[in-house]
Design an enzyme around this catalytic site. Structure first.
Site, PDB file in Angstrom:
ATOM      1  N   PRO A  74       0.783  -1.184   0.092  1.00  0.00           N
ATOM      2  CG  PRO A  74      -0.593  -1.539   1.691  1.00  0.00           C
ATOM      3  CD  PRO A  74       0.660  -2.032   1.085  1.00  0.00           C
ATOM      4  CB  CYS A  75       0.594   4.437  -1.707  1.00  0.00           C
ATOM      5  SG  CYS A  75       1.188   6.046  -2.050  1.00  0.00           S
ATOM      6  CD  GLN A  76       1.340   2.035   4.930  1.00  0.00           C
ATOM      7  OE1 GLN A  76       2.037   1.233   4.450  1.00  0.00           O
ATOM      8  NE2 GLN A  76       0.856   1.833   6.166  1.00  0.00           N
TER       9      GLN A  76
END
Length: 409
Positions: free
Chosen positions: A144-146
């Site tokens: 996921p993009c964090q």
């Protein structure tokens, strides 16, 4: 390659809106022809000066389809979801020895369809990969993009702590695969002013890997009837990197549409099988019945527009996902986790209802025999979150070719 291309599909190939294409037409940059039904199209031979079109015409797709692994290449996948990436990579020739996923229904889906796969249902943070050190060829994961912390000036491995990219990086450190791949949303490239990707680059270098310049791949170029884009990161271990070259997959010769997805033809041997799906409440159904194929809220009568859109009616912006009916002659808009959300409507092209589970799955190029576990909303979510199988298959063939080159060293 087909001789003609519709105006809407040409806009998708170029990655521009229909309004931009209209401006180009007005400026005389591209002059469309009109078919008897009044639809605009272009002759492919007149577009050969456009790089995207010439790439499709001169593609080595058939040659790439012949790529077979010289031996069985082993693979581990993190954040496996319902198996879109894993299935595409398997088709290309990878042998998965472990898949990790935290979502229970997705794990049941994986295990049901591939009883021979070792599926580990647990938080990736609790898994040690040290037993696989030097024993696995390839590692992949759609993390996921964090946002990262940027404690250090450069931003590297330690700055990614607490994120799921850190867990992918930790797995790389523990396994030391020859090659690893990360995939993400297109927005990662610009996330946090580019600092997120910069930190990922630094981390990959710190791990002793050479990152191939990342690319956003448009699924429509790889036999996927959907306008989905994914950022792909491929990194090769430094002791190998300077001896081989990675080549991105060539595009297919034409754009697949919902007609290809739902009816017997090049993509599938049969029409889409019946399956369960969501339904509209009566009030919404009455509104959606007024939207033409390929249309959206602006195609409704003005009084209906105002009532349906409420406060959004006066706001700026196209809001093109609202009251949207898909078109059989175009790829689908990117699927979301639910087919009937107001902002991202995905109404069937010719029937007034949301897409069914099997229609969703076909748009993601899952085979019809691939079954999904869990509630209806869980199934939609699993499919909506997946990497399209055919996109994964195309990238997989490029990776197999890379591994064959490594094997030949």
């Amino acid at each position: 390659m087909q001789k003609i291309i519709s105006a809407s599909n040409f806009a998708d190939i170029m990655g521009v809106s229909k309004a931009t294409l209209q401006k180009w037409e007005t400026n005389g940059a591209f002059v469309p022809s009109i078919d008897p039904a009044g639809r605009k199209f272009f002759y492919v031979e007149k577009l050969l000066g456009v790089p995207e079109i010439s790439d499709m015409v001169q593609s080595s797709w058939e040659e790439e389809m012949q790529v077979n692994p010289l031996r069985s290449y082993t693979s581990i996948e993190l954040f496996a979801g319902a198996g879109g990436l894993a299935l595409g990579l398997e088709k290309a020739g990878f042998s998965h020895i472990l898949l990790n996923e935290i979502d229970h229904d997705a794990c049941v889906t994986l295990q049901y369809n591939r009883p021979e796969w070792r599926v580990v249902e647990q938080d990736v943070r609790t898994i040690s990969f040290k037993q696989f050190n030097g024993k696995v060829d390839f590692l992949s994961g759609g993390f996921p993009c964090q946002a990262f912390s940027y404690a250090g000036k450069q931003g590297g491995f330690n700055d990614t702590r607490g994120t799921l990219f850190f867990e992918l990086a930790r797995a790389v450190k523990e396994i030391q695969p020859k090659v690893f791949m990360g995939e993400n949303v297109k927005g990662l490239a610009a996330h946090d002013g580019g600092r997120t990707l910069e930190t990922i680059r630094n981390t990959i270098a710190e791990l002793g890997y050479t990152l191939i310049e990342p690319r956003v791949l448009k699924a429509i170029f790889y036999q996927v009837p959907q306008k989905r884009e994914r950022l792909i990161l491929v990194a090769i271990r430094n002791d190998i990197a300077d001896k081989v070259q990675f080549k991105w997959p060539d595009p297919y010769h034409r754009i697949m549409t919902l007609r290809d997805a739902f009816f017997k033809g090049e993509l599938y041997d049969t029409d889409v099988p019946p399956s369960e799906g969501q339904t509209y409440p009566l009030k919404k159904q009455k509104v959606m019945e007024l939207v033409p194929m390929g249309g959206y809220w602006r195609d409704l009568p003005l009084d209906v527009q105002k009532e349906y859109m409420g406060g959004s009616f006066e706001l700026e912006g196209g809001k093109t996902g609202m009251a949207r009916r898909l078109s059989l002659d175009e790829p689908s808009l990117t699927l979301t986790c639910a087919p009937a959300q107001k902002q991202t409507e995905r109404c069937h092209p010719t029937e007034t209802r949301p897409l069914t589970v099997r229609e969703y799955a076909r748009i993601q190029t899952f085979p019809d025999e691939w079954k999904f576990a869990g509630t209806l909303s869980s199934q939609y979510k699993q499919i909506g979150n997946a990497v399209p199988v055919n996109l994964a298959y195309a990238v997989g063939r490029s990776l197999i070719r890379l591994f064959n080159d490594i094997e030949s060293l």
